[in-house]
Design a protein around this motif. Structure first.
Motif, PDB file in Angstrom:
ATOM      1  N   HIS A   8       0.832  -1.201   0.000  1.00 53.51           N
ATOM      2  CA  HIS A   8       0.000   0.000   0.000  1.00 53.51           C
ATOM      3  C   HIS A   8       0.868   1.252   0.000  1.00 53.51           C
ATOM      4  N   ILE A  12       1.680   4.255  -2.822  1.00 53.03           N
ATOM      5  CA  ILE A  12       1.466   5.677  -2.524  1.00 53.03           C
ATOM      6  C   ILE A  12       2.741   6.474  -2.796  1.00 53.03           C
ATOM      7  N   MET A  68      -6.896  -5.091   3.344  1.00 46.37           N
ATOM      8  CA  MET A  68      -6.685  -4.747   4.759  1.00 46.37           C
ATOM      9  C   MET A  68      -8.020  -4.515   5.475  1.00 46.37           C
ATOM     10  N   TYR A  81     -11.334   7.163   9.855  1.00 50.40           N
ATOM     11  CA  TYR A  81     -10.248   7.655   8.993  1.00 50.40           C
ATOM     12  C   TYR A  81     -10.004   6.724   7.815  1.00 50.40           C
ATOM     13  N   MET A  85     -10.127   7.809   3.974  1.00 52.74           N
ATOM     14  CA  MET A  85      -9.034   7.460   3.065  1.00 52.74           C
ATOM     15  C   MET A  85      -9.582   6.763   1.817  1.00 52.74           C
ATOM     16  N   GLY A 137      -3.592  13.641  -2.340  1.00 53.33           N
ATOM     17  CA  GLY A 137      -2.674  12.595  -1.909  1.00 53.33           C
ATOM     18  C   GLY A 137      -1.987  12.953  -0.598  1.00 53.33           C
ATOM     19  N   THR A 140      -4.482  12.845   2.205  1.00 55.96           N
ATOM     20  CA  THR A 140      -4.842  11.466   2.555  1.00 55.96           C
ATOM     21  C   THR A 140      -3.731  10.786   3.359  1.00 55.96           C
ATOM     22  N   ALA A 144      -4.304   9.274   6.959  1.00 52.10           N
ATOM     23  CA  ALA A 144      -4.025   7.850   7.207  1.00 52.10           C
ATOM     24  C   ALA A 144      -3.053   7.669   8.366  1.00 52.10           C
TER      25      ALA A 144
HETATM   26  C1  HEM Z   1      -8.526   3.844  -2.316  1.00 55.17           C
HETATM   27  C2  HEM Z   1      -8.673   3.038  -1.422  1.00 55.17           C
HETATM   28  C3  HEM Z   1      -7.938   2.887  -0.082  1.00 55.17           C
HETATM   29  C4  HEM Z   1      -8.272   2.009   0.897  1.00 55.17           C
HETATM   30  C5  HEM Z   1      -9.440   1.024   0.861  1.00 55.17           C
HETATM   31  C6  HEM Z   1      -7.302   2.155   1.977  1.00 55.17           C
HETATM   32  C7  HEM Z   1      -7.309   1.399   3.155  1.00 55.17           C
HETATM   33  C8  HEM Z   1      -6.306   1.423   4.089  1.00 55.17           C
HETATM   34  C9  HEM Z   1      -6.291   0.594   5.298  1.00 55.17           C
HETATM   35  C10 HEM Z   1      -7.376  -0.387   5.703  1.00 55.17           C
HETATM   36  C11 HEM Z   1      -5.131   0.872   5.969  1.00 55.17           C
HETATM   37  C12 HEM Z   1      -4.643   0.270   7.306  1.00 55.17           C
HETATM   38  C13 HEM Z   1      -5.080   1.209   8.393  1.00 55.17           C
HETATM   39  C14 HEM Z   1      -4.559   0.728   9.766  1.00 55.17           C
HETATM   40  O1  HEM Z   1      -3.576  -0.027   9.827  1.00 55.17           O
HETATM   41  O2  HEM Z   1      -5.154   1.147  10.774  1.00 55.17           O
HETATM   42  C15 HEM Z   1      -4.421   1.879   5.192  1.00 55.17           C
HETATM   43  C16 HEM Z   1      -3.201   2.409   5.582  1.00 55.17           C
HETATM   44  C17 HEM Z   1      -2.640   3.479   4.925  1.00 55.17           C
HETATM   45  N1  HEM Z   1      -3.134   4.124   3.812  1.00 55.17           N
HETATM   46 FE1  HEM Z   1      -4.767   3.627   2.731  1.00 55.17          FE
HETATM   47  N2  HEM Z   1      -6.394   3.113   1.645  1.00 55.17           N
HETATM   48  C18 HEM Z   1      -6.750   3.602   0.397  1.00 55.17           C
HETATM   49  C19 HEM Z   1      -6.106   4.607  -0.276  1.00 55.17           C
HETATM   50  C20 HEM Z   1      -5.042   5.314   0.218  1.00 55.17           C
HETATM   51  C21 HEM Z   1      -4.471   6.471  -0.418  1.00 55.17           C
HETATM   52  C22 HEM Z   1      -4.954   7.064  -1.728  1.00 55.17           C
HETATM   53  C23 HEM Z   1      -3.448   6.919   0.390  1.00 55.17           C
HETATM   54  C24 HEM Z   1      -2.512   8.089   0.217  1.00 55.17           C
HETATM   55  C25 HEM Z   1      -2.521   8.915  -0.816  1.00 55.17           C
HETATM   56  C26 HEM Z   1      -3.365   6.002   1.512  1.00 55.17           C
HETATM   57  C27 HEM Z   1      -2.415   6.085   2.521  1.00 55.17           C
HETATM   58  C28 HEM Z   1      -2.275   5.167   3.519  1.00 55.17           C
HETATM   59  C29 HEM Z   1      -1.175   5.167   4.496  1.00 55.17           C
HETATM   60  C30 HEM Z   1      -0.019   6.166   4.509  1.00 55.17           C
HETATM   61  C31 HEM Z   1      -1.401   4.095   5.364  1.00 55.17           C
HETATM   62  C32 HEM Z   1      -0.511   3.651   6.541  1.00 55.17           C
HETATM   63  C33 HEM Z   1      -1.036   4.273   7.807  1.00 55.17           C
HETATM   64  C34 HEM Z   1      -0.135   3.857   8.983  1.00 55.17           C
HETATM   65  O3  HEM Z   1      -0.066   2.676   9.292  1.00 55.17           O
HETATM   66  O4  HEM Z   1       0.480   4.747   9.555  1.00 55.17           O
HETATM   67  N3  HEM Z   1      -4.352   5.047   1.385  1.00 55.17           N
HETATM   68  N4  HEM Z   1      -5.154   2.186   4.055  1.00 55.17           N
END
Ligand code: HEM
Length: 151
Positions: A8, A12, A68, A81, A85, A137, A140, A144
């Motif tokens: 993921h 990004i 996830m 959150y 996202m 971006g 987001t 996140a």
């Molecule tokens: C489009 C569909 C997306 C879905 C379904 C999604 C879903 C998720 C999920 C379930 C997690 C894990 C959260 C956790 O561990 O509590 C995650 C982590 C993350 N996502 Fe997404 N996400 C999406 C798009 C994005 C986008 C577009 C970005 C940034 C531009 C992004 C940035 C992140 C980051 C940086 C994390 C890590 C957070 C951390 O553990 O500190 N995600 N995402």
């Protein structure tokens, strides 16, 4: 779960990092140094190499994100959150698909026909939409990471 987060975040970094470089670093230099014919050909060359990677990132981010959510117990079980996202991520993907099939298509056609005026208009549209997607971006990523810390 850790492997999904790795995929993921890699998706990004390549997508948002690539937009940051193009929009904030390469664009002003190209605008200063190159006349429209060369500048438009440069951008067709850059997008021809960057956009296939963005397609890979879109599929990777969406698939890893949805996986996830599944691992976390489904849509009803995840924190606000993650919903934010998901919504912002889908908006970014729709904007990219629009850019790819509309102004980018016009830019390639204009450059092939040496129609620099319409090429310039197409590039201006891409610049604006990439600017919006870069902002979404960065917002987001903030949501996140802050969300994961506060949840
Ligand atoms: C489009 C569909 C997306 C879905 C379904 C999604 C879903 C998720 C999920 C379930 C997690 C894990 C959260 C956790 O561990 O509590 C995650 C982590 C993350 N996502 Fe997404 N996400 C999406 C798009 C994005 C986008 C577009 C970005 C940034 C531009 C992004 C940035 C992140 C980051 C940086 C994390 C890590 C957070 C951390 O553990 O500190 N995600 N995402």
């Amino acid at each position: 779960m850790k492997f999904m987060i790795m995929l993921h975040v890699l998706g990004i970094v390549i997508w948002v990092g690539g937009m940051f470089f193009a929009h904030q670093l390469l664009r002003p230099v190209a605008a200063d140094l190159l006349e429209p014919p060369l500048r438009l050909q440069l951008w067709v060359g850059v997008f021809k190499r960057f956009f296939p990677w963005v397609w890979v990132c879109v599929v990777t981010v969406l698939a890893s994100g949805l996986s996830m959510i599944g691992l976390m117990g489904g849509m009803g079980a995840v924190h606000l959150y993650v919903h934010a996202m998901y919504g912002l991520g889908l908006a970014m993907m729709v904007i990219f698909v629009y850019v790819f099939f509309m102004p980018y298509g016009r830019l390639r056609k204009s450059v092939a026909n040496q129609d620099w005026k319409n090429g310039g208009a197409a590039l201006a549209a891409i610049r604006q939409l990439v600017g919006i997607n870069l902002s979404l971006g960065l917002i987001t990523i903030a949501i996140a990471t802050a969300g994961a810390m506060l949840a």
